[in-house]
Scaffold this motif. Structure first.
Motif, mmCIF file in Angstrom:
data_model
loop_
_atom_site.group_PDB
_atom_site.id
_atom_site.type_symbol
_atom_site.label_atom_id
_atom_site.label_comp_id
_atom_site.label_asym_id
_atom_site.label_seq_id
_atom_site.Cartn_x
_atom_site.Cartn_y
_atom_site.Cartn_z
ATOM 1 N N TYR A 157 -23.499 24.337 -19.387
ATOM 2 C CA TYR A 157 -23.063 23.277 -20.302
ATOM 3 C C TYR A 157 -24.047 22.116 -20.297
ATOM 4 C CZ TYR A 157 -20.298 19.203 -21.813
ATOM 5 O OH TYR A 157 -19.867 18.049 -22.423
ATOM 6 N N LEU A 158 -24.501 21.713 -19.117
ATOM 7 C CA LEU A 158 -25.405 20.571 -18.980
ATOM 8 C C LEU A 158 -26.863 20.923 -19.301
ATOM 9 C CD1 LEU A 158 -24.006 18.942 -15.705
ATOM 10 C CD2 LEU A 158 -23.681 18.152 -18.065
ATOM 11 N N GLY A 159 -27.148 22.201 -19.440
ATOM 12 C CA GLY A 159 -28.517 22.617 -19.713
ATOM 13 C C GLY A 159 -29.406 22.615 -18.492
ATOM 14 N N ILE A 160 -28.790 22.605 -17.319
ATOM 15 C CA ILE A 160 -29.567 22.653 -16.075
ATOM 16 C C ILE A 160 -30.197 24.037 -15.906
ATOM 17 C CG2 ILE A 160 -29.412 22.542 -13.545
ATOM 18 C CD1 ILE A 160 -27.147 20.498 -13.939
ATOM 19 N N GLU A 161 -29.435 25.056 -16.271
ATOM 20 C CA GLU A 161 -29.981 26.416 -16.247
ATOM 21 C C GLU A 161 -29.344 27.225 -17.364
ATOM 22 O OE1 GLU A 161 -27.227 28.855 -13.112
ATOM 23 O OE2 GLU A 161 -28.816 27.636 -12.230
ATOM 24 N N GLU A 162 -30.048 28.221 -17.849
ATOM 25 C CA GLU A 162 -29.539 29.101 -18.897
ATOM 26 C C GLU A 162 -30.085 30.508 -18.676
ATOM 27 O OE1 GLU A 162 -27.693 31.051 -21.115
ATOM 28 O OE2 GLU A 162 -27.129 28.944 -21.333
ATOM 29 N N PRO A 163 -29.293 31.390 -18.051
ATOM 30 C CA PRO A 163 -29.778 32.711 -17.687
ATOM 31 C C PRO A 163 -29.789 33.729 -18.822
ATOM 32 C CG PRO A 163 -27.512 32.441 -16.975
ATOM 33 C CD PRO A 163 -27.928 31.126 -17.560
#
Length: 275
Positions: A181-187
């Motif tokens: 959601y926060l865009g910290i990671e996107e696998p």
């Protein structure tokens, strides 16, 4: 409303000719695993529905990673499984809740009024030493009459209105884990972040040890939401948002929609903004 049933009820009713059981086990990283698990053992009388082969259509430019299948083809598969709109349907997965909830949402969207998700899934069924089989039962073909509930489905145009602030009476819920959601990671998806204006309600918070939390606890999860508002839920591809849809309904929220294309559809349009 009560859309979640316990294993004790199913054990008592599983030989009832008016009950159909649907095995929805699936692994997103290993798409053949669910079918293999079904063949190795399943609840007696259960038929198998695959997330990608049965509950999703062909991936195209837009529509997300798990778009709706052709509904006539899907209904044909339901009929081959002996399912009509009068049967009581119980869907299960391994206890994740997401895959069974996707099937539950699709049947609800088609107007079926007697479809449920098995709490605890197959893992809890096995832990109770309840009966399993490798036999694949064949049923007399059903005749399913659809009654599409269009108010349960949101499309990208509707979500654009919400994201741009043109629909202030609607709450947009991102069901993914906080890091995505926060865009910290996107696998998985090609872009990171969330749809503008969305609030984060992680779908897994509705479950504990493979079981859906009781309705009172679901109400507490969503206590900051106005029950008079329309709510649209999404995730990455319209799968893990389904448990949030289900638990919102369990908590007594009436006006809930699923943005089935979800974030993977949203980012397929280059002009759509991302937070």
């Amino acid at each position: 409303m009560n859309y979640i049933i316990e294993k004790e009820w199913l054990l008592e009713k599983m030989k009832d000719e008016n009950v159909r059981i649907v095995d929805c086990r699936f692994a997103l990283g290993n798409p053949i695993k669910g079918q293999q698990e079904y063949e190795q053992g399943h609840i007696p009388g259960a038929v198998y529905f695959d997330l990608e082969k049965d509950l999703s259509g062909e991936v195209q430019t837009h529509g997300g990673r798990h778009p709706l299948p052709d509904l006539d083809v899907f209904i044909g598969k339901l009929e081959e499984a002996g399912i009509d709109e009068n049967k009581v349907i119980v869907a299960y997965d391994n206890g994740e809740g997401a895959f069974a909830s996707r099937f539950w949402w699709m049947l609800t969207y088609l107007g079926h009024e007697k479809v449920y998700v098995l709490n605890g899934g197959y893992k809890e069924w096995l832990a109770a030493n309840y009966p399993t089989t490798t036999e694949v039962q064949v049923f007399e073909k059903g005749n399913f009459t659809k009654n599409i509930q269009r108010e349960l489905l949101a499309d990208v145009e509707e979500v654009r209105k919400i994201a741009s602030g043109r629909n202030p009476g609607t709450v947009l819920i991102d069901s993914r884990e906080e890091k995505r959601y926060l865009g910290i990671e996107e696998p998985i998806d090609k872009k990171k972040g969330h749809i503008p204006g969305a609030v984060n309600k992680q779908w897994m918070d509705g479950l504990e040890k493979g079981r859906f939390k009781p309705a009172a606890q679901q109400s507490a999860r969503f206590s900051d939401l106005n029950r008079q508002n329309e709510i649209v839920v999404y995730c990455g591809s319209g799968v893990t948002a389904a448990p949030n849809f289900l638990t919102l309904k369990e908590a007594g929220f009436d006006n809930v929609k699923l943005y089935l294309g979800s974030f993977s559809d949203w980012i397929s349009y280059k002009d759509n903004e991302i937070e």
